[in-house]
Design a protein around this motif. Structure first.
Motif, PDB file in Angstrom:
ATOM      1  N   CYS A 538       3.665   0.061   6.630  1.00 44.36           N
ATOM      2  CA  CYS A 538       2.966   1.205   6.025  1.00 44.36           C
ATOM      3  C   CYS A 538       2.533   0.894   4.595  1.00 44.36           C
ATOM      4  O   CYS A 538       1.540   1.453   4.099  1.00 44.36           O
ATOM      5  N   CYS A 539       3.258  -0.015   3.930  1.00 41.27           N
ATOM      6  CA  CYS A 539       2.918  -0.373   2.554  1.00 41.27           C
ATOM      7  C   CYS A 539       1.925  -1.527   2.471  1.00 41.27           C
ATOM      8  O   CYS A 539       1.198  -1.652   1.469  1.00 41.27           O
ATOM      9  N   PRO A 542      -3.894  -1.932   5.504  1.00 42.25           N
ATOM     10  CA  PRO A 542      -4.913  -1.061   4.898  1.00 42.25           C
ATOM     11  C   PRO A 542      -4.729   0.394   5.334  1.00 42.25           C
ATOM     12  O   PRO A 542      -4.242   0.680   6.428  1.00 42.25           O
ATOM     13  N   ARG A 543      -5.145   1.271   4.473  1.00 38.86           N
ATOM     14  CA  ARG A 543      -4.990   2.702   4.755  1.00 38.86           C
ATOM     15  C   ARG A 543      -5.750   3.120   6.012  1.00 38.86           C
ATOM     16  O   ARG A 543      -5.312   4.018   6.734  1.00 38.86           O
ATOM     17  N   ARG A 544      -6.882   2.462   6.274  1.00 39.98           N
ATOM     18  CA  ARG A 544      -7.658   2.826   7.460  1.00 39.98           C
ATOM     19  C   ARG A 544      -6.871   2.588   8.748  1.00 39.98           C
ATOM     20  O   ARG A 544      -7.168   3.192   9.784  1.00 39.98           O
ATOM     21  N   THR A 546      -3.133   2.489   8.708  1.00 41.47           N
ATOM     22  CA  THR A 546      -1.903   3.290   8.656  1.00 41.47           C
ATOM     23  C   THR A 546      -2.166   4.779   8.881  1.00 41.47           C
ATOM     24  O   THR A 546      -1.243   5.520   9.231  1.00 41.47           O
ATOM     25  N   THR A 547      -3.399   5.208   8.670  1.00 37.47           N
ATOM     26  CA  THR A 547      -3.740   6.617   8.928  1.00 37.47           C
ATOM     27  C   THR A 547      -4.410   6.798  10.276  1.00 37.47           C
ATOM     28  O   THR A 547      -4.745   7.929  10.651  1.00 37.47           O
TER      29      THR A 547
END
Length: 666
Positions: A538-539, A542-544, A546-547
């Protein structure tokens, strides 16, 4: 003496004998007859020998005084090969004696080479330590025993030892009474002689060091002179042979190979190699029972987790496999074909119940959890398990979840392009040969059943890319390749810099996922380690991603309440607890509280340097990092930590992160 095969017998030839008494000849007959009779054959007689011999036995029944010295030249005797032939390779150097201690013959290793052509071997009688040929005249009286050669002794004019004097051992210098039995007894315990033998142990170990003298009128027996293999020793050798075959994964028919038989015979000619049928039945069953008892003793009274996985064989037969994971290691239990049964949740659950019963009843092990993969069939089975076994922890394989995420976020078009290049280079003789000459690595193809093989293929492409460019330039000069569509596709991919850059980006994306997947497949990876890997992903991703809804779905299956609780109670991750969100931390503490609210107090004290529950020496992070969670809790806990909590912690950290143990054990 030589040997040759004739029909189903072994023929022994006693070489030229310059003088043999009837008593001596009868001694040979008795020895061979005793061996033949013990094997269930007919006793050898003078008549039997005459029937099988090219010579007659004139004067055989006469008194010794009537024999003129040329009674016979050779004797041919047919006997049971299983009883006597096994002694022959050992009989070097050696001698044969009668009950009167008269030496009938002596032979050397060179003379008894069973691989040499059949030939007549002359008897060499020993007189005062010197050999004489068959044409030499025999000295009067009984030949002297070889034991005298090891001593300095006094002899009279007729060559007889002076019994009133003492003999001196040439090896150690000790004085011994001049009697053959006393001399033999000394040699058997002479330390100097033993040390000399240890330095020159070329003699085969199956031949007795000393030829025993006959006593009490009993006829000499070949068994006295050679070490045989009794039933107990044979069973031990059979078991060790089976261990070698099974551990090396060799075919059972290796025991029938002529070269293997020759090798074993050179080590111990008396050992009879078991048949292929005996290896695959009796010996294999013995090993199975031995291993089963050993594993039972290791598993008994321990907590364990059952792992179930399924796949199809090369013949497309469905197989369900079970493995038991314990804190000390994993044990393969079974792999059963479901046959014509539909491989649905009910069928999988039926086989799982059978494995649970076996563990609890036969192995006396406490099963505290079940781990499966995450397909729809296994997910449905997990519902059935929770209904019938509510006390067990049931969850999916985290390694499988990470592999699904890697597949989901890999560019399919890019993966196909790289597969085409790798396949073309690998499957054409010129390209694969040139790559090898240029020092390139063999192209790696991604495999569905091999996790992390996709990133391995990408990394291999990046490493070989410069060499691929050189090969493409060479192929462009060949008109046979220029017009092929597959080559044109290869050329476009290799020469496209954007493809190379996209592969580099894909590797960076997949790298943390692959690290997590490898970590989950380790032998002692637990649910606490799985929770740490989910937090790390999660860290690092990329956010794309993990979301993304798909990622969140897999994360929910892997980062369970149980995994978070294990993470909170793990001494190695206690300082990393701040990486948990407040929602995740509350979820883990709720799981601990459901077991017993009093367990929350020691859990909170994990981060305290001075605590009434743990010894401060173990609160050092460098110490806890070197210990497993179970060993740390056992060593660091004071008496104030309740036994109930320790039992809960032992079960919690016995839960593996994945079903990887099945793959390793199977």
């Amino acid at each position: 003496m030589a040997r040759r095969k004739r029909n189903n017998s072994v023929v022994f030839k006693f070489g030229t004998v310059e003088k043999m008494t009837a008593s001596q000849e009868q001694g040979i007959l008795d020895i061979l007859a005793e061996e033949e009779e013990s094997a269930g054959g007919n006793q050898i007689t003078h008549e039997n020998i005459e029937k099988n011999s090219n010579q007659t036995f004139e004067g055989l029944q006469n008194e010794p005084s009537d024999i003129k010295g040329n009674l016979i030249d050779q004797v041919t005797v047919a006997v049971n090969p299983a009883q006597i032939a096994r002694f022959l390779p050992c009989m070097s150097p050696g001698r044969m004696i009668t009950e009167d201690d008269e030496i009938l013959s002596e032979w050397t290793l060179e003379q008894l080479d069973t691989g040499a052509p059949e030939r007549q071997i002359p008897v060499v009688a020993s007189t005062q330590g010197q050999a004489k040929s068959a044409n030499q005249q025999k000295l009067p009286g009984k030949p002297r025993s070889n034991v005298w050669e090891n001593f300095d002794s006094v002899f009279d004019a007729n060559g007889k030892p002076d019994r009133s004097s003492m003999s001196t051992c040439k090896k150690c210098g000790q004085k011994v009474s001049s009697q053959a039995d006393r001399l033999n007894k000394h040699l058997s315990s002479c330390k100097a002689l033993r040390q000399n033998k240890a330095g020159t142990s070329a003699q085969m170990p199956f031949l007795s060091d000393q030829m025993p003298e006959s006593k009490g009128g009993a006829q000499s027996n070949l068994r006295k002179y050679f070490k045989s293999v009794n039933a107990t020793e044979k069973n031990k050798l059979d078991f060790k042979l089976g261990s070698f075959i099974f551990a090396s994964n060799l075919p059972f028919n290796v025991v029938s190979h002529p070269q293997f038989k020759e090798f074993v015979a050179s080590l111990n000619p008396a050992y009879n190699i078991p048949s292929r049928e005996t290896v695959r039945t009796t010996i294999l069953d013995t090993h199975y029972q031995r291993v089963l008892e050993l594993r039972k003793s290791e598993i008994e009274h321990k907590v364990g987790v059952l792992l179930q996985d399924g796949w199809s064989t090369n013949q497309n037969k469905p197989v369900l496999s079970h493995c038991l994971a314990t804190p000390s290691g994993s044990y393969f239990l079974s792999a059963e074909s479901t046959g014509a049964e539909k491989k649905d949740s009910e069928t999988c659950f039926k086989y799982l119940q059978k494995a649970i019963d076996y563990c609890t009843e036969s192995l006396n092990c406490s099963v505290v959890g079940i781990v499966t993969d995450n397909c729809s069939t296994m997910t449905a089975m997990q519902t059935l398990i929770r209904k019938d076994y509510p006390h067990m922890e049931v969850y999916g394989c985290n390694a499988h979840l990470f592999n699904l995420i890697g597949e989901k976020f890999t560019d399919k078009d890019l993966a196909e392009k790289i597969r085409h290049v790798q396949t073309y280079i690998r499957n054409h003789h010129f390209t694969s040969g040139r790559l090898d000459e240029m020092g390139g690595k063999r192209p790696v193809l991604p495999r569905t059943t091999r996790w992390n093989s996709q990133i391995d293929s990408f990394l291999n492409y990046l490493e070989n890319h410069s060499k691929y460019l050189g090969i493409v330039r060479e192929l462009c000069k060949d008109k046979d390749h220029r017009g092929k569509e597959s080559f044109q596709k290869l050329k476009e991919v290799v020469e496209d810099n954007s493809v190379y850059n996209n592969v580099e980006d894909a590797v960076k994306l997949l790298q943390p996922i692959c690290v997590a997947l490898d970590e989950m497949q380790k032998e002692h990876s637990t649910l606490a380690d799985a929770a740490e890997m989910w937090i790390t992903l999660c860290c690092s991703l990329p956010r794309r991603i993990t979301t993304n809804e798909y990622f969140l779905k897999q994360k929910k299956l892997g980062l369970t309440q149980t995994a978070i609780a294990a993470h909170i109670l793990h001494p190695k991750y206690k300082v990393l607890g701040s990486r948990l969100t407040s929602e995740q931390r509350e979820s883990g503490l709720s799981w601990i509280s459901d077991k017993n609210p009093n367990f929350l107090v020691p859990a909170a004290a994990l981060n305290e340097e001075a605590s009434e529950f743990f010894y401060k020496q173990y609160q050092n992070d460098s110490i806890s990092a070197q210990m497993t969670a179970i060993s740390w809790w056992k060593a660091a806990s004071k008496d104030s930590v309740r036994k109930e909590m320790l039992d809960m912690v032992m079960k919690l950290f016995a839960l593996p992160a994945s079903t990887g143990a099945i793959e390793r054990n199977f």
